[in-house]
Design an enzyme around this catalytic site. Structure first.
Site, PDB file in Angstrom:
ATOM      1  N   ARG A  25      40.274 -21.947  -4.166  1.00 17.45           N
ATOM      2  CA  ARG A  25      40.513 -20.502  -4.151  1.00 17.45           C
ATOM      3  C   ARG A  25      41.034 -19.990  -5.496  1.00 17.45           C
ATOM      4  O   ARG A  25      41.741 -18.982  -5.549  1.00 17.45           O
ATOM      5  CB  ARG A  25      41.491 -20.116  -3.018  1.00 17.45           C
ATOM      6  N   ARG A  29      42.428 -13.866  -5.772  1.00 15.02           N
ATOM      7  CA  ARG A  29      43.769 -13.515  -5.282  1.00 15.02           C
ATOM      8  C   ARG A  29      44.946 -13.584  -6.239  1.00 15.02           C
ATOM      9  O   ARG A  29      45.686 -12.624  -6.366  1.00 15.02           O
ATOM     10  CB  ARG A  29      44.070 -14.343  -4.030  1.00 15.02           C
ATOM     11  N   ARG A  38      39.559  -5.601  -7.481  1.00 20.31           N
ATOM     12  CA  ARG A  38      39.617  -5.408  -6.037  1.00 20.31           C
ATOM     13  C   ARG A  38      39.898  -3.941  -5.683  1.00 20.31           C
ATOM     14  O   ARG A  38      39.461  -3.442  -4.651  1.00 20.31           O
ATOM     15  CB  ARG A  38      40.700  -6.298  -5.440  1.00 20.31           C
ATOM     16  N   ASP A  74      32.085 -16.113  -0.413  1.00 18.79           N
ATOM     17  CA  ASP A  74      32.910 -16.448   0.752  1.00 18.79           C
ATOM     18  C   ASP A  74      32.083 -17.265   1.725  1.00 18.79           C
ATOM     19  O   ASP A  74      30.856 -17.135   1.769  1.00 18.79           O
ATOM     20  CB  ASP A  74      33.441 -15.185   1.441  1.00 18.79           C
ATOM     21  N   TYR A 151      35.112 -18.649  13.399  1.00 19.87           N
ATOM     22  CA  TYR A 151      35.110 -17.201  13.137  1.00 19.87           C
ATOM     23  C   TYR A 151      34.076 -16.496  14.004  1.00 19.87           C
ATOM     24  O   TYR A 151      34.331 -15.408  14.524  1.00 19.87           O
ATOM     25  CB  TYR A 151      34.842 -16.920  11.652  1.00 19.87           C
TER      26      TYR A 151
END
Ligand code: CP3
Length: 341
Positions: A25, A29, A38, A74, A151
């Protein structure tokens, strides 16, 4: 020829002066440059626009100099392509308005044409490769069938994944049909990624550790193994199954090139369970990057000593946390580069 090919050498079990380092990751972020983007574009726009995806892919290479890039995308673009609606909600995370919970719903799920539905990922790979200019390898990835299934059935993240498990335990035929469709799609998807230029692939089984060892074999590993078998002749495959130390021994018998380990398994135990030779990747607790820098430096050295510098890829035990200061992430990478000198 890739200039810094340490990652590929570690995946080939070659002897190295120091192990390669990257962070799960890393593309996103925690980087302020990412947070700026973002504010301008929503999540799936960033994934679907090759120029943005490639720019984000290169951000950690420029900012903290890891030895590999991982494509910004993703795992949930795969169910999206399979006719399952996926949204990314601010402060909630993934949100699937129509979860798949019946045999009839499984029938509606398709194994798509990859170029048609996910061609934008291939364009992002080609552009990222061009921009990387052979500095470091590019890693492509996919979620494991079980993690995608979680999910698809729950409709969002969960603490227990009890809805997904109950679907497996009460409607096993429908559950296996869905897992197989995800597996077939993932194989086609990763093969296209290899053709587009990725140098290795990683399968993220983030929720594998929610299953018992026996159920893990039935509902997760049997499907991951199909993917590994289908890809192993074409590229290097890394499997990261979080919380699955119990499966390391079985996984090490397959055609994987490396196994990811989380921080709940000691390096020594991981080496013992995997039989000693296979390349391992991990495993510092991501929250440890919040420690003072001298502690991070000390822990990196101890970790490399414990795993051994060969057949090893330095990483965290799960994704980097958004709260990690950039200079701490940088110190982690630099400590690896200083190893042995
Ligand atoms: O490694 C990288 O940096 C490459 C990019 C990448 C993302 N997601 C970007 C992303 C990768 C490899 C993933 C994988 C992923 N996505 C996993 C497996 C790894 C893991 O952490 O267990 C999972 C379970 C997901 C599903 C997902 N995507 C969740 C649960 C969330 C919300 C929580 C979060 O991570 O912030 C996402 C959104 C997401 N995927 C973001 C990023 C940078 C943050 C959201 C945003 O930017 O608006």
């Amino acid at each position: 020829m890739i200039k810094n090919d340490l990652l590929l050498r570690a995946l080939n079990n070659e002897t190295v002066n120091r192990p390669p380092v990257w962070m799960m990751r890393q593309a996103g972020r925690f980087l302020p440059e990412f947070r700026n983007l973002r504010d301008k574009y929503d999540f799936f726009t960033r994934c679907r626009t090759p120029e943005l995806a490639a720019e984000i892919t290169l951000m950690p290479i420029r900012a903290i100099h890891t030895d590999a890039a991982i494509l910004f995308s993703d795992i949930l673009v795969v169910p999206q392509a399979m006719n399952i609606e996926v949204q990314m909600k601010e402060d909630v995370g993934p949100w699937l308005p129509n979860p798949v919970r019946s045999a009839k719903a499984v029938e509606q799920v398709i194994v798509p044409d990859i170029q048609e539905t996910l061609g934008y990922v291939m364009d992002a790979i080609k552009l990222s490769k061009e921009m990387l200019n052979d500095e470091v390898p590019l890693i492509g990835f996919a979620g494991s069938p079980w993690t995608i299934f979680c999910y698809a059935v729950e409709g969002k993240g969960s603490k227990s994944y009890d809805v997904a498990k109950s679907f497996c335990f009460t409607q096993p035929e429908a559950a296996h049909a869905l897992l197989q469709k995800i597996t077939d799609t993932t194989i086609l998807y990763l093969k296209e990624k290899v053709k587009a230029g990725v140098d290795a692939v990683q399968i993220f089984d983030s929720w594998g550790g929610m299953l018992s060892p026996e159920d893990y074999t039935t509902f997760s590993w049997n499907y991951i193994k199909q993917i590994v078998d289908a890809l192993a002749d074409e590229t290097k495959v890394i499997v990261f199954a979080k919380g699955c130390w119990f499966a390391i021994n079985d996984m090490a018998q397959s055609k994987v090139s490396a196994l990811g380990v989380d921080w709940t398994c000691s390096p020594r135990n991981a080496r013992y369970l995997s039989g000693g030779k296979i390349t391992l990747q991990g495993n510092m607790d991501p929250a440890r990057l919040l420690s003072p820098i001298p502690d991070i430096q000390k822990m990196v050295k101890q970790m490399i000593d414990a795993f051994g510098k060969d057949n090893y890829i330095v990483n965290l035990g799960h994704g980097i946390l958004p709260s990690v200061p950039v200079d701490h992430a940088k110190a982690f990478v630099e400590a690896v580069k200083m190893y042995g000198s």
